[in-house]
Write a protein that holds these residues in place. Structure first.
Motif, PDB file in Angstrom:
ATOM      1  N   ASP A   1      -0.427   1.496   1.879  1.00 12.88           N
ATOM      2  CA  ASP A   1       0.053   2.762   2.427  1.00 12.88           C
ATOM      3  C   ASP A   1      -1.070   3.538   3.115  1.00 12.88           C
ATOM      4  OD1 ASP A   1       2.218   4.771   2.665  1.00 12.88           O
ATOM      5  OD2 ASP A   1       0.896   5.964   1.394  1.00 12.88           O
ATOM      6  N   LEU A   2      -2.249   3.554   2.491  1.00 12.34           N
ATOM      7  CA  LEU A   2      -3.380   4.272   3.084  1.00 12.34           C
ATOM      8  C   LEU A   2      -3.809   3.640   4.414  1.00 12.34           C
ATOM      9  CD1 LEU A   2      -5.577   4.957  -0.084  1.00 12.34           C
ATOM     10  CD2 LEU A   2      -4.281   6.627   1.246  1.00 12.34           C
ATOM     11  N   ILE A   3      -3.832   2.310   4.460  1.00 14.61           N
ATOM     12  CA  ILE A   3      -4.246   1.623   5.692  1.00 14.61           C
ATOM     13  C   ILE A   3      -3.230   1.868   6.801  1.00 14.61           C
ATOM     14  CG2 ILE A   3      -4.646  -0.649   6.734  1.00 14.61           C
ATOM     15  CD1 ILE A   3      -5.781  -1.545   4.062  1.00 14.61           C
ATOM     16  N   GLN A   4      -1.936   1.818   6.474  1.00 15.27           N
ATOM     17  CA  GLN A   4      -0.912   2.007   7.491  1.00 15.27           C
ATOM     18  C   GLN A   4      -0.911   3.432   8.040  1.00 15.27           C
ATOM     19  OE1 GLN A   4       2.767   0.740   5.714  1.00 15.27           O
ATOM     20  NE2 GLN A   4       2.051  -1.372   5.421  1.00 15.27           N
ATOM     21  N   ARG A   5      -1.358   4.379   7.244  1.00 16.22           N
ATOM     22  CA  ARG A   5      -1.418   5.765   7.717  1.00 16.22           C
ATOM     23  C   ARG A   5      -2.695   6.065   8.486  1.00 16.22           C
ATOM     24  NH1 ARG A   5       0.878   9.605   2.797  1.00 16.22           N
ATOM     25  NH2 ARG A   5       2.891   8.543   2.546  1.00 16.22           N
ATOM     26  N   PHE A   6      -3.616   5.114   8.481  1.00 13.74           N
ATOM     27  CA  PHE A   6      -4.901   5.355   9.143  1.00 13.74           C
ATOM     28  C   PHE A   6      -4.724   5.424  10.656  1.00 13.74           C
ATOM     29  CE2 PHE A   6      -8.683   3.550  11.223  1.00 13.74           C
ATOM     30  CZ  PHE A   6      -9.608   4.513  10.860  1.00 13.74           C
ATOM     31  N   ASN A   7      -5.355   6.405  11.259  1.00 14.77           N
ATOM     32  CA  ASN A   7      -5.325   6.569  12.714  1.00 14.77           C
ATOM     33  C   ASN A   7      -6.752   6.796  13.200  1.00 14.77           C
ATOM     34  OD1 ASN A   7      -4.856   7.080  15.384  1.00 14.77           O
ATOM     35  ND2 ASN A   7      -3.486   8.818  15.061  1.00 14.77           N
ATOM     36  N   PRO A   8      -7.300   5.847  13.955  1.00 14.39           N
ATOM     37  CA  PRO A   8      -8.696   6.001  14.412  1.00 14.39           C
ATOM     38  C   PRO A   8      -8.933   7.273  15.215  1.00 14.39           C
ATOM     39  CG  PRO A   8      -7.905   3.766  14.805  1.00 14.39           C
ATOM     40  CD  PRO A   8      -6.723   4.577  14.391  1.00 14.39           C
ATOM     41  N   GLN A   9      -7.893   7.771  15.878  1.00 14.41           N
ATOM     42  CA  GLN A   9      -8.069   8.977  16.692  1.00 14.41           C
ATOM     43  C   GLN A   9      -8.326  10.214  15.846  1.00 14.41           C
ATOM     44  OE1 GLN A   9      -4.610   9.233  19.172  1.00 14.41           O
ATOM     45  NE2 GLN A   9      -5.159   7.435  20.404  1.00 14.41           N
TER      46      GLN A   9
END
Length: 407
Positions: free
Chosen positions: A304-312
């Motif tokens: 869940d944490l990885i899928q919510r990650f946004n590099p921007q």
């Protein structure tokens, strides 16, 4: 002039034949089952040994470890490392900015983490039981907890009522009391109770005890409790209601203040609690740790944490700091380990073995082409020199013949 011409021809063609015999014939020649001398040629016959010698010469004199060390130092500069880190981080951020790839990454990491946890649980249990949760560490944690409890302990009426309900529901039940009384009323205990009553009771109670056979009464009570459990439970339930034991326990809990306990009692309680916790955990890690990890569900949380990650969402200044720190770390690591890494790389690469294998795999014709490309001029000079020497010898021979003829 005939001898010089013949001598030049013989010298030229014999040297040319010698040069050609370096490479030809390519295979052994047999006549009547016997191998002819000088077949195959020198290079085909000695190609394996030549490969070993040439590779050894190259590695020991032309491409030494020192040369590779200097080459690695020249290549691994701050600017190159900085550029490599910049490109790597940017590529990683670009990849993580794509939802599909981020989904795949989260699934892969989640599965890997689940497998890692599954494999690590036995080692974690062993480490906790032998090294981490020792009595000393439990005592240290318990000291802090008890200090906090003693400082801030306040039992509200609602908390006292809740504890009382739990005690009455799990400890002071009619069934538990009946079984406890049955276990207590052994012949030895009944005799001890009778002796204690006779010793302690005085006055009218002593007279009453004289007419009442206490051991017989207690024995019959035990038989009643054991043979008629339903009636005994009903009787004990009525006794508990008449005594209003729940109100007694609740008032006692509200009056309880651990700060009123002596240090001696607190230390004794703490030591008993430490040993009980350690003993309990030592024998129940296998039923505590796995369910704990299952409830935490770390793989799902990680996905869940990885899928919510946004590099921007990462500030540019943070990205710049990350790149700078990675570059510094790699520089410090290479400063210490560069020579060792080069030696390991050379050992794994086995450059001498690779060169020798390449040369061994060359066909004889390819070997001839390579040698001729390098030394065609020099071999041609040898052939020419043979003709010149033959011509000179022919001249000398002609001169000697003329001189002898004149004599």
């Amino acid at each position: 002039m005939i001898p010089p011409v013949i001598g030049a021809g013989v010298g030229y063609f014999t040297n040319d034949l010698a040069v050609r015999m370096l490479f030809h014939p390519l295979k052994p020649v047999y006549i009547l089952g016997k191998q002819l001398p000088f077949t195959p040629g020198l290079v085909p016959a000695e190609q394996t040994r030549l490969a070993e010698k040439i590779s050894h010469l190259i590695v020991k004199t032309l491409l030494t470890e020192s040369d590779f060390h200097h080459l690695a130092q020249a290549l691994v500069t701050h600017e190159r490392l900085e550029k490599a880190v910049h490109l790597s981080v940017e590529a990683l951020l670009e990849e993580m900015g794509q939802p599909q790839k981020l989904q795949l990454l989260s699934e892969d990491i989640g599965e890997a983490l689940a497998a890692l946890i599954q494999r690590s649980i036995p080692a974690l249990i062993e480490n906790l039981s032998e090294k981490s949760l020792t009595p000393d560490r439990i005592r240290l944690v318990l000291d802090r907890v008890m200090d906090s409890v003693l400082e801030n302990f306040t039992l509200t009426p609602a908390m006292a009522r809740f504890l009382t309900e739990r005690i009455m529901a799990s400890v002071l039940t009619p069934d538990h009391l009946r079984k406890s009384l049955i276990s207590l009323l052994t012949p030895a205990n009944i005799a001890a109770i009778d002796e204690l009553a006779k010793a302690k009771m005085t006055g009218k109670y002593a007279v009453l005890l004289f007419f009442v056979n206490l051991p017989e009464v207690l024995t019959k009570l035990k038989v009643f409790l054991d043979t008629e459990p339903e009636r005994a439970d009903e009787m004990l339930k009525e006794i508990l209601l008449m005594m209003r034991l729940d109100d007694v326990i609740s008032r006692g809990l509200l009056r309880f203040n651990p700060r009123d306990m002596s240090w001696e009692h607190l230390n004794h309680f703490k030591e008993n609690l430490v040993h009980w916790i350690h003993d309990y955990l030592s024998h129940h890690y296998d039923v505590i740790i796995p369910p704990l990890f299952e409830k935490m569900d770390l793989p799902s949380l990680t996905r869940d944490l990885i899928q919510r990650f946004n590099p921007q969402d990462i500030p540019p200044a943070t990205i710049h700091t990350i790149k700078r720190e990675i570059t510094r770390f790699i520089e410090r690591y290479l400063d210490e380990k560069l020579f060792e890494l080069v030696e390991q790389a050379l050992e794994v690469a086995d450059i001498q073995g690779v060169i020798a294998e390449k040369i061994r795999n060359f066909s004889p014709l390819r070997m001839e082409e390579i040698i001729m490309e390098v030394s065609r001029k020099e071999l041609g000079m040898i052939v020419t020199l043979g003709g010149i020497l033959g011509f000179v010898i022919g001249l000398v021979q002609s001169g000697l013949l003329l001189l002898m003829g004149g004599l």
